[in-house]
Design a protein around this motif. Structure first.
Motif, PDB file in Angstrom:
ATOM      1  N   VAL A   1       0.157  -5.187 -14.365  1.00 57.54           N
ATOM      2  CA  VAL A   1      -0.827  -4.838 -13.341  1.00 57.54           C
ATOM      3  C   VAL A   1      -0.273  -3.747 -12.422  1.00 57.54           C
ATOM      4  O   VAL A   1       0.900  -3.398 -12.471  1.00 57.54           O
ATOM      5  CB  VAL A   1      -1.204  -6.083 -12.510  1.00 57.54           C
ATOM      6  CG1 VAL A   1      -1.828  -7.145 -13.386  1.00 57.54           C
ATOM      7  CG2 VAL A   1       0.030  -6.627 -11.813  1.00 57.54           C
ATOM      8  N   VAL A   2      -1.134  -3.242 -11.568  1.00 57.50           N
ATOM      9  CA  VAL A   2      -0.762  -2.236 -10.572  1.00 57.50           C
ATOM     10  C   VAL A   2      -0.808  -2.879  -9.198  1.00 57.50           C
ATOM     11  O   VAL A   2      -1.757  -3.614  -8.882  1.00 57.50           O
ATOM     12  CB  VAL A   2      -1.718  -1.032 -10.616  1.00 57.50           C
ATOM     13  CG1 VAL A   2      -1.378  -0.036  -9.507  1.00 57.50           C
ATOM     14  CG2 VAL A   2      -1.647  -0.337 -11.969  1.00 57.50           C
ATOM     15  N   ALA A   3       0.200  -2.633  -8.379  1.00 60.96           N
ATOM     16  CA  ALA A   3       0.246  -3.180  -7.025  1.00 60.96           C
ATOM     17  C   ALA A   3       0.475  -2.050  -6.028  1.00 60.96           C
ATOM     18  O   ALA A   3       0.725  -0.898  -6.411  1.00 60.96           O
ATOM     19  CB  ALA A   3       1.357  -4.222  -6.907  1.00 60.96           C
ATOM     20  N   VAL A   4       0.384  -2.373  -4.743  1.00 58.69           N
ATOM     21  CA  VAL A   4       0.574  -1.368  -3.702  1.00 58.69           C
ATOM     22  C   VAL A   4       1.638  -1.840  -2.713  1.00 58.69           C
ATOM     23  O   VAL A   4       1.914  -3.036  -2.593  1.00 58.69           O
ATOM     24  CB  VAL A   4      -0.744  -1.064  -2.949  1.00 58.69           C
ATOM     25  CG1 VAL A   4      -1.772  -0.455  -3.886  1.00 58.69           C
ATOM     26  CG2 VAL A   4      -1.290  -2.333  -2.297  1.00 58.69           C
ATOM     27  N   LEU A   5       2.230  -0.875  -2.008  1.00 57.72           N
ATOM     28  CA  LEU A   5       3.307  -1.197  -1.065  1.00 57.72           C
ATOM     29  C   LEU A   5       3.267  -0.232   0.108  1.00 57.72           C
ATOM     30  O   LEU A   5       3.247   0.986  -0.075  1.00 57.72           O
ATOM     31  CB  LEU A   5       4.659  -1.084  -1.775  1.00 57.72           C
ATOM     32  CG  LEU A   5       5.912  -1.301  -0.919  1.00 57.72           C
ATOM     33  CD1 LEU A   5       5.984  -2.752  -0.455  1.00 57.72           C
ATOM     34  CD2 LEU A   5       7.170  -0.936  -1.700  1.00 57.72           C
ATOM     35  N   ASP A   6       3.251  -0.766   1.319  1.00 59.99           N
ATOM     36  CA  ASP A   6       3.321   0.056   2.534  1.00 59.99           C
ATOM     37  C   ASP A   6       4.793   0.287   2.857  1.00 59.99           C
ATOM     38  O   ASP A   6       5.433  -0.518   3.540  1.00 59.99           O
ATOM     39  CB  ASP A   6       2.612  -0.648   3.689  1.00 59.99           C
ATOM     40  CG  ASP A   6       2.436   0.254   4.910  1.00 59.99           C
ATOM     41  OD1 ASP A   6       3.229   1.212   5.048  1.00 59.99           O
ATOM     42  OD2 ASP A   6       1.523   0.000   5.712  1.00 59.99           O
ATOM     43  N   VAL A   7       5.338   1.391   2.363  1.00 63.41           N
ATOM     44  CA  VAL A   7       6.756   1.695   2.537  1.00 63.41           C
ATOM     45  C   VAL A   7       7.115   1.841   4.015  1.00 63.41           C
ATOM     46  O   VAL A   7       8.161   1.356   4.467  1.00 63.41           O
ATOM     47  CB  VAL A   7       7.135   2.978   1.767  1.00 63.41           C
ATOM     48  CG1 VAL A   7       8.602   3.339   1.998  1.00 63.41           C
ATOM     49  CG2 VAL A   7       6.872   2.792   0.271  1.00 63.41           C
ATOM     50  N   ALA A   8       6.270   2.513   4.770  1.00 64.79           N
ATOM     51  CA  ALA A   8       6.541   2.716   6.190  1.00 64.79           C
ATOM     52  C   ALA A   8       6.686   1.387   6.929  1.00 64.79           C
ATOM     53  O   ALA A   8       7.563   1.234   7.782  1.00 64.79           O
ATOM     54  CB  ALA A   8       5.435   3.555   6.829  1.00 64.79           C
ATOM     55  N   LYS A   9       5.829   0.433   6.588  1.00 60.55           N
ATOM     56  CA  LYS A   9       5.886  -0.883   7.246  1.00 60.55           C
ATOM     57  C   LYS A   9       7.143  -1.651   6.833  1.00 60.55           C
ATOM     58  O   LYS A   9       7.744  -2.362   7.655  1.00 60.55           O
ATOM     59  CB  LYS A   9       4.635  -1.697   6.916  1.00 60.55           C
ATOM     60  CG  LYS A   9       4.478  -2.936   7.789  1.00 60.55           C
ATOM     61  CD  LYS A   9       3.127  -3.602   7.568  1.00 60.55           C
ATOM     62  CE  LYS A   9       2.874  -4.695   8.607  1.00 60.55           C
ATOM     63  NZ  LYS A   9       3.956  -5.670   8.703  1.00 60.55           N
ATOM     64  N   VAL A  10       7.548  -1.520   5.572  1.00 57.32           N
ATOM     65  CA  VAL A  10       8.773  -2.174   5.118  1.00 57.32           C
ATOM     66  C   VAL A  10       9.965  -1.667   5.922  1.00 57.32           C
ATOM     67  O   VAL A  10      10.816  -2.446   6.367  1.00 57.32           O
ATOM     68  CB  VAL A  10       9.013  -1.928   3.613  1.00 57.32           C
ATOM     69  CG1 VAL A  10      10.399  -2.421   3.200  1.00 57.32           C
ATOM     70  CG2 VAL A  10       7.938  -2.634   2.782  1.00 57.32           C
ATOM     71  N   PHE A  11      10.020  -0.350   6.128  1.00 55.65           N
ATOM     72  CA  PHE A  11      11.103   0.230   6.928  1.00 55.65           C
ATOM     73  C   PHE A  11      11.018  -0.253   8.371  1.00 55.65           C
ATOM     74  O   PHE A  11      12.030  -0.640   8.969  1.00 55.65           O
ATOM     75  CB  PHE A  11      11.019   1.754   6.891  1.00 55.65           C
ATOM     76  CG  PHE A  11      11.740   2.377   5.735  1.00 55.65           C
ATOM     77  CD1 PHE A  11      12.882   3.147   5.928  1.00 55.65           C
ATOM     78  CD2 PHE A  11      11.292   2.200   4.440  1.00 55.65           C
ATOM     79  CE1 PHE A  11      13.553   3.724   4.869  1.00 55.65           C
ATOM     80  CE2 PHE A  11      11.942   2.775   3.359  1.00 55.65           C
ATOM     81  CZ  PHE A  11      13.084   3.532   3.573  1.00 55.65           C
TER      82      PHE A  11
END
Length: 210
Positions: free
Chosen positions: A42-52
């Protein structure tokens, strides 16, 4: 001059470094969990800015960078004021005399040296900041790879989960240009943040984040 740039060091976060990290995170799947459905993944999404933003070690390192930048700015300002005061004292010397010429030349040399020092120290801080982003990004990729392998995820795309301010034209334009328009419960941000913080806490912080 460094001191005239204000928050340039910290603004690098939005003006340069995050531009590097706006690409999609392509994660290869090495294995599938037994309970997952068969297929390509499957395809997923990630908020990189929020992780940082939510990473405690990243926050600590950014505060160190800010403290060093503030101290450097204060030191440069103090030295500039000293040069300015001594320049004003030149009025006590007759124009064209060897004594005044020597003092003017010395001040000009100090001013040039101070400018070079400010640029050199600023570059060092920017490099430290970039290294922190780089190392944490690699740690995050490793966590994403593990999650992808466990849940049969073939592709992870970077997205922005923040609200769009309708009264801010730049924010609206940025928002409507987001590559991910919609997803249904495919956000890995919370899971990645939790696992990344736990991993770094267990290791006492990433030793590469210096």
């Amino acid at each position: 001059m460094f001191v005239s740039q204000g928050g340039r060091v910290l603004n690098t976060i939005t003006k340069s470094l995050f531009a590097v990290f706006t690409i999609a995170l392509f994660v290869g799947v090495s294995q599938s969990h037994a309970q997952n459905n068969a297929g390509p993944g499957v395809v997923a999404v990630l908020d990189v800015a929020k992780v940082f933003k939510d990473n405690q070690f990243f926050d600590s390192k950014m505060k160190e960078i800010k403290g060093a930048a503030d101290q450097l700015r204060a030191d440069i300002t103090q030295q500039q004021e000293n040069i300015k005061t001594r320049a004003q004292e030149l009025a006590n010397y007759e124009v064209g005399t060897p004594d005044r010429d020597q003092r003017e030349a010395a001040l000009a040399q100090e001013q040039t040296a101070l400018g070079l020092k400010a640029k050199r120290n600023e570059a060092e801080l920017l490099n430290r900041e970039a290294r922190i982003y780089h190392d944490l990004y690699l740690e995050m990729q490793s966590v994403v790879s593990q999650i992808a392998s466990e849940y049969n995820i073939a592709l992870v795309l970077r997205f922005d989960s923040g609200e769009i301010n309708p009264d801010n034209r730049a924010d609206v334009i940025k928002g409507v240009n987001r590559p991910v328009v919609f997803h249904r419960r495919l956000d890995l941000t919370a899971m990645v943040s939790e696992k990344l913080n736990a991993r770094m806490a267990q290791a006492g912080g990433n030793p590469n984040l210096k």
